[in-house]
Structures are given as C-alpha cells and as structure tokens.
Design a protein around this motif. Structure first.
Motif, mmCIF file in Angstrom:
data_model
loop_
_atom_site.group_PDB
_atom_site.id
_atom_site.type_symbol
_atom_site.label_atom_id
_atom_site.label_comp_id
_atom_site.label_asym_id
_atom_site.label_seq_id
_atom_site.Cartn_x
_atom_site.Cartn_y
_atom_site.Cartn_z
ATOM 1 N N TYR A 22 0.962 -1.159 0.059
ATOM 2 C CA TYR A 22 -0.073 0.419 -0.073
ATOM 3 C C TYR A 22 1.028 1.116 -0.028
ATOM 4 C CZ TYR A 22 -3.498 -3.320 1.239
ATOM 5 O OH TYR A 22 -3.801 -4.281 1.135
ATOM 6 N N GLY A 23 1.189 2.198 -0.882
ATOM 7 C CA GLY A 23 2.350 2.703 -1.658
ATOM 8 C C GLY A 23 1.821 4.185 -0.291
ATOM 9 N N ILE A 24 0.451 4.057 0.043
ATOM 10 C CA ILE A 24 0.173 5.684 -0.013
ATOM 11 C C ILE A 24 0.765 5.139 1.226
ATOM 12 C CG2 ILE A 24 -1.742 5.470 -1.076
ATOM 13 C CD1 ILE A 24 -3.552 4.656 0.971
ATOM 14 N N LEU A 25 1.076 4.179 2.179
ATOM 15 C CA LEU A 25 1.068 4.470 3.852
ATOM 16 C C LEU A 25 2.262 5.196 4.655
ATOM 17 C CD1 LEU A 25 -0.249 0.669 4.809
ATOM 18 C CD2 LEU A 25 -1.361 3.153 5.181
ATOM 19 N N ASN A 26 2.810 5.029 5.409
ATOM 20 C CA ASN A 26 3.997 5.461 5.712
ATOM 21 C C ASN A 26 4.194 5.377 6.966
ATOM 22 O OD1 ASN A 26 3.108 7.887 7.510
ATOM 23 N ND2 ASN A 26 2.692 9.584 5.798
ATOM 24 N N ASP A 27 5.716 5.798 7.553
ATOM 25 C CA ASP A 27 5.889 5.648 8.623
ATOM 26 C C ASP A 27 5.260 6.046 9.809
ATOM 27 O OD1 ASP A 27 8.398 4.171 8.159
ATOM 28 O OD2 ASP A 27 9.527 5.690 8.111
ATOM 29 N N GLU A 28 4.332 7.127 9.530
ATOM 30 C CA GLU A 28 3.573 8.109 10.612
ATOM 31 C C GLU A 28 1.831 7.053 10.684
ATOM 32 O OE1 GLU A 28 1.750 10.613 13.735
ATOM 33 O OE2 GLU A 28 4.281 10.373 12.633
ATOM 34 N N ASP A 29 1.839 6.475 9.269
ATOM 35 C CA ASP A 29 0.731 6.142 9.676
ATOM 36 C C ASP A 29 0.581 3.784 10.503
ATOM 37 O OD1 ASP A 29 -0.777 6.981 7.497
ATOM 38 O OD2 ASP A 29 0.328 6.222 6.086
ATOM 39 N N LEU A 40 -3.511 2.979 16.094
ATOM 40 C CA LEU A 40 -3.233 2.641 14.674
ATOM 41 C C LEU A 40 -4.401 1.536 13.936
ATOM 42 C CD1 LEU A 40 -0.812 1.087 12.975
ATOM 43 C CD2 LEU A 40 -0.741 -0.544 14.530
ATOM 44 N N LYS A 41 -4.624 0.500 14.796
ATOM 45 C CA LYS A 41 -5.747 -0.096 13.444
ATOM 46 C C LYS A 41 -7.102 1.599 12.920
ATOM 47 C CE LYS A 41 -7.014 -3.887 15.900
ATOM 48 N NZ LYS A 41 -7.415 -4.609 16.718
ATOM 49 N N ALA A 42 -6.519 2.152 13.863
ATOM 50 C CA ALA A 42 -7.995 3.441 13.147
ATOM 51 C C ALA A 42 -7.576 4.709 11.897
ATOM 52 C CB ALA A 42 -8.394 4.488 14.197
ATOM 53 N N ALA A 45 -7.561 2.379 9.304
ATOM 54 C CA ALA A 45 -8.380 2.654 8.659
ATOM 55 C C ALA A 45 -8.724 3.966 7.420
ATOM 56 C CB ALA A 45 -9.621 1.976 9.742
ATOM 57 N N LEU A 46 -8.438 4.871 8.423
ATOM 58 C CA LEU A 46 -8.619 5.832 7.508
ATOM 59 C C LEU A 46 -8.226 5.924 6.295
ATOM 60 C CD1 LEU A 46 -9.987 8.248 7.553
ATOM 61 C CD2 LEU A 46 -8.346 9.551 9.342
ATOM 62 N N ARG A 47 -7.053 5.606 6.674
ATOM 63 C CA ARG A 47 -5.790 6.105 5.367
ATOM 64 C C ARG A 47 -6.489 5.464 4.254
ATOM 65 N NH1 ARG A 47 -2.363 9.800 3.620
ATOM 66 N NH2 ARG A 47 -0.324 8.685 3.160
ATOM 67 N N LEU A 48 -6.484 3.667 5.128
ATOM 68 C CA LEU A 48 -6.579 2.754 3.830
ATOM 69 C C LEU A 48 -8.032 1.985 3.483
ATOM 70 C CD1 LEU A 48 -4.095 -0.152 4.303
ATOM 71 C CD2 LEU A 48 -3.802 1.621 3.184
ATOM 72 N N GLN A 49 -9.412 2.742 3.881
ATOM 73 C CA GLN A 49 -10.532 3.214 3.795
ATOM 74 C C GLN A 49 -11.314 2.094 3.998
ATOM 75 O OE1 GLN A 49 -10.776 5.361 -0.529
ATOM 76 N NE2 GLN A 49 -10.463 7.068 0.722
ATOM 77 N N ARG A 50 -10.461 1.624 5.219
ATOM 78 C CA ARG A 50 -11.640 -0.047 5.226
ATOM 79 C C ARG A 50 -11.864 -0.189 6.401
ATOM 80 N NH1 ARG A 50 -8.140 -3.598 2.546
ATOM 81 N NH2 ARG A 50 -7.641 -2.682 0.728
ATOM 82 N N ASP A 51 -12.905 -0.544 6.929
ATOM 83 C CA ASP A 51 -13.349 -1.042 7.729
ATOM 84 C C ASP A 51 -12.679 -1.614 9.162
ATOM 85 O OD1 ASP A 51 -14.359 -3.654 7.795
ATOM 86 O OD2 ASP A 51 -15.818 -3.412 6.824
ATOM 87 N N PRO A 52 -12.853 -1.764 10.454
ATOM 88 C CA PRO A 52 -12.132 -2.115 11.577
ATOM 89 C C PRO A 52 -11.865 -3.910 10.959
ATOM 90 C CG PRO A 52 -13.251 -0.762 12.591
ATOM 91 C CD PRO A 52 -14.085 -0.921 10.778
#
Length: 65
Positions: A22-29, A40-42, A45-52
């Motif tokens: 998931y190239g949009i993830l970074n160290d902060e995520d 962390l899960k939240a 979920a927000l960054r990847l637009q997925r549910d928990p």
C-alpha cells in the motif's frame, strides 16, 4: 486482543511489507505506541478506507497478530 509491538521481530518486516503493498502508507501511519493498538488500527482504517474488521484481517495476513 493481539499486541502490536515494534519490539517483536515481525513488526519491522510487516511494516515494510505493508508500505510496499500500500504505497500510500508511511511511517506515521504505521507508528506504534505501547497500549495504542486501537489508534494504529484507526489510522490504517482511515488511510486505507477500510472498516476495522478488514484492518484486523489485513494485519493478520501480514503476520501481525
């Protein structure tokens, strides 16, 4: 509840794999603070637009459980 910890041997590898997949993830995520698993899960979920539940399954698929 699973414990996510950067001190576990698989955490750095799992973070790297998640960033590659998931190239949009970074160290902060993927930042982990002890006792902050839900945050962390939240973030994921927000960054990847997925549910928990999807995030939980995703983490398990990357060996984080």
């Amino acid at each position: 509840m699973p414990t996510y910890s950067p001190t576990q041997p698989n955490w750095p590898l799992a973070c790297q794999k998640l960033k590659e997949a998931y190239g949009i993830l970074n160290d902060e995520d993927l930042r982990y603070e002890p006792g902050q698993e839900q945050q962390l899960k939240a973030r994921l979920a927000l960054r990847l637009q997925r549910d928990p539940l999807q995030i939980q399954r995703l983490l398990e698929s990357f060996g984080i459980s």
